[in-house]
Scaffold this active site. Structure first.
Site, PDB file in Angstrom:
ATOM      1  N   CYS A  79      30.793  46.311  37.543  1.00  0.00           N
ATOM      2  CA  CYS A  79      31.596  47.537  37.613  1.00  0.00           C
ATOM      3  C   CYS A  79      33.095  47.201  37.700  1.00  0.00           C
ATOM      4  O   CYS A  79      33.651  46.709  36.728  1.00  0.00           O
ATOM      5  CB  CYS A  79      31.108  48.409  38.764  1.00  0.00           C
ATOM      6  SG  CYS A  79      31.490  50.140  38.493  1.00  0.00           S
ATOM      7  N   HIS A 170      25.864  48.796  39.210  1.00  0.00           N
ATOM      8  CA  HIS A 170      25.770  48.031  40.459  1.00  0.00           C
ATOM      9  C   HIS A 170      24.355  47.457  40.620  1.00  0.00           C
ATOM     10  O   HIS A 170      23.489  48.140  41.182  1.00  0.00           O
ATOM     11  CB  HIS A 170      26.052  48.953  41.654  1.00  0.00           C
ATOM     12  CG  HIS A 170      27.486  49.304  41.830  1.00  0.00           C
ATOM     13  ND1 HIS A 170      28.294  48.671  42.747  1.00  0.00           N
ATOM     14  CD2 HIS A 170      28.271  50.217  41.202  1.00  0.00           C
ATOM     15  CE1 HIS A 170      29.515  49.186  42.684  1.00  0.00           C
ATOM     16  NE2 HIS A 170      29.520  50.126  41.757  1.00  0.00           N
ATOM     17  N   GLU A 172      23.344  45.315  42.624  1.00  0.00           N
ATOM     18  CA  GLU A 172      23.088  44.858  43.999  1.00  0.00           C
ATOM     19  C   GLU A 172      22.666  45.999  44.928  1.00  0.00           C
ATOM     20  O   GLU A 172      22.359  45.756  46.084  1.00  0.00           O
ATOM     21  CB  GLU A 172      24.341  44.152  44.543  1.00  0.00           C
ATOM     22  CG  GLU A 172      25.493  45.064  44.985  1.00  0.00           C
ATOM     23  CD  GLU A 172      26.245  45.756  43.843  1.00  0.00           C
ATOM     24  OE1 GLU A 172      25.836  45.626  42.672  1.00  0.00           O
ATOM     25  OE2 GLU A 172      27.228  46.461  44.134  1.00  0.00           O
TER      26      GLU A 172
HETATM   27  N1  GLN Z   1      36.181  53.263  38.728  1.00  0.00           N
HETATM   28  C1  GLN Z   1      36.349  52.007  39.396  1.00  0.00           C
HETATM   29  C2  GLN Z   1      37.548  51.234  38.843  1.00  0.00           C
HETATM   30  O1  GLN Z   1      38.106  51.628  37.861  1.00  0.00           O
HETATM   31  C3  GLN Z   1      35.100  51.154  39.284  1.00  0.00           C
HETATM   32  C4  GLN Z   1      33.981  51.819  40.014  1.00  0.00           C
HETATM   33  C5  GLN Z   1      32.997  50.872  40.633  1.00  0.00           C
HETATM   34  O2  GLN Z   1      33.227  49.670  40.745  1.00  0.00           O
HETATM   35  N2  GLN Z   1      31.930  51.424  41.114  1.00  0.00           N
HETATM   36  O3  GLN Z   1      37.914  50.244  39.391  1.00  0.00           O
END
Ligand code: GLN
Length: 197
Positions: A79, A170, A172
């Protein structure tokens, strides 16, 4: 036993530690540049990429992280971590680490759908994987030597370029540790190759 670091400046750090340990590897919190010494691979967790970037700069970790990548160590961005790894970002002039040959768009599943779950088939890794997406980015383009491992609704959500692994979601946050195990295996193979050469 391999030592897997988790960049521990912000975000979902503890869950990665639990998952790494469930896979039989040793988890190490990486809070400062010197913590990179002695780890064999690094996970960059989800959270908020702009906050993590600010802290990376504040603690002088940008250059050490790039060196760690250039040395060939496996790195896995989940992410926000994927956003940190990407070579380019849609609508931004500059990338962060800029080491993985992918273009990533932030918050690209729409504001109204803040988070959702999907069961994904991840090529060569897992079938029916329960993936949790939270304000997730997606990969809009991959380099020629980057393999797409998973798409969801026509969007690339996981890819690998040799030592670099990245996903939009995610892995995890559930008890399913197959993706973490895949990364631990990548790190183990990297260590074996190092011993041979
Ligand atoms: N929207 C977040 C970002 O741009 C990422 C979201 C996440 O890691 N769950 O950093």
């Amino acid at each position: 036993m391999v030592n897997i670091g988790v960049l521990a400046l912000q975000g979902a750090v503890r869950e990665h530690v639990t998952s790494i340990e469930a896979c039989g590897a040793n988890a190490v919190l990486v809070k400062r540049a010197e913590d990179l010494n002695g780890i064999d691979g690094l996970i960059l967790p989800g959270g908020e990429s702009t906050t993590m970037r600010r802290l990376i700069d504040l603690y002088g970790m940008m250059e050490p992280l790039r060196v760690f990548a250039n040395e060939g160590h496996p790195m896995f961005g989940t992410c926000a971590g994927l956003i940190l790894l990407a070579k380019s970002l849609v609508n931004y002039d500059q990338s962060h680490l800029g080491v993985m040959d992918v273009t990533v768009e932030r918050n690209s599943f729409g504001r109204q759908v803040d988070s959702f779950e999907a069961n994904l088939t991840i090529h060569g890794v897992a079938e029916d994987f329960p993936a949790v997406f939270i304000r997730a980015p997606h990969i809009t383009e991959v380099g020629f030597n980057t393999e797409v491992l998973c798409e969801h609704n026509g969007r690339i959500v996981m890819a690998q370029q040799g030592q670099f692994l990245g996903c939009s979601f995610h892995p995890e946050l559930t008890d399913d540790h197959r993706i973490t195990a895949y990364f631990v295996n990548l790190v183990e193979n990297h260590m074996k190759q190092k011993v041979k050469t």
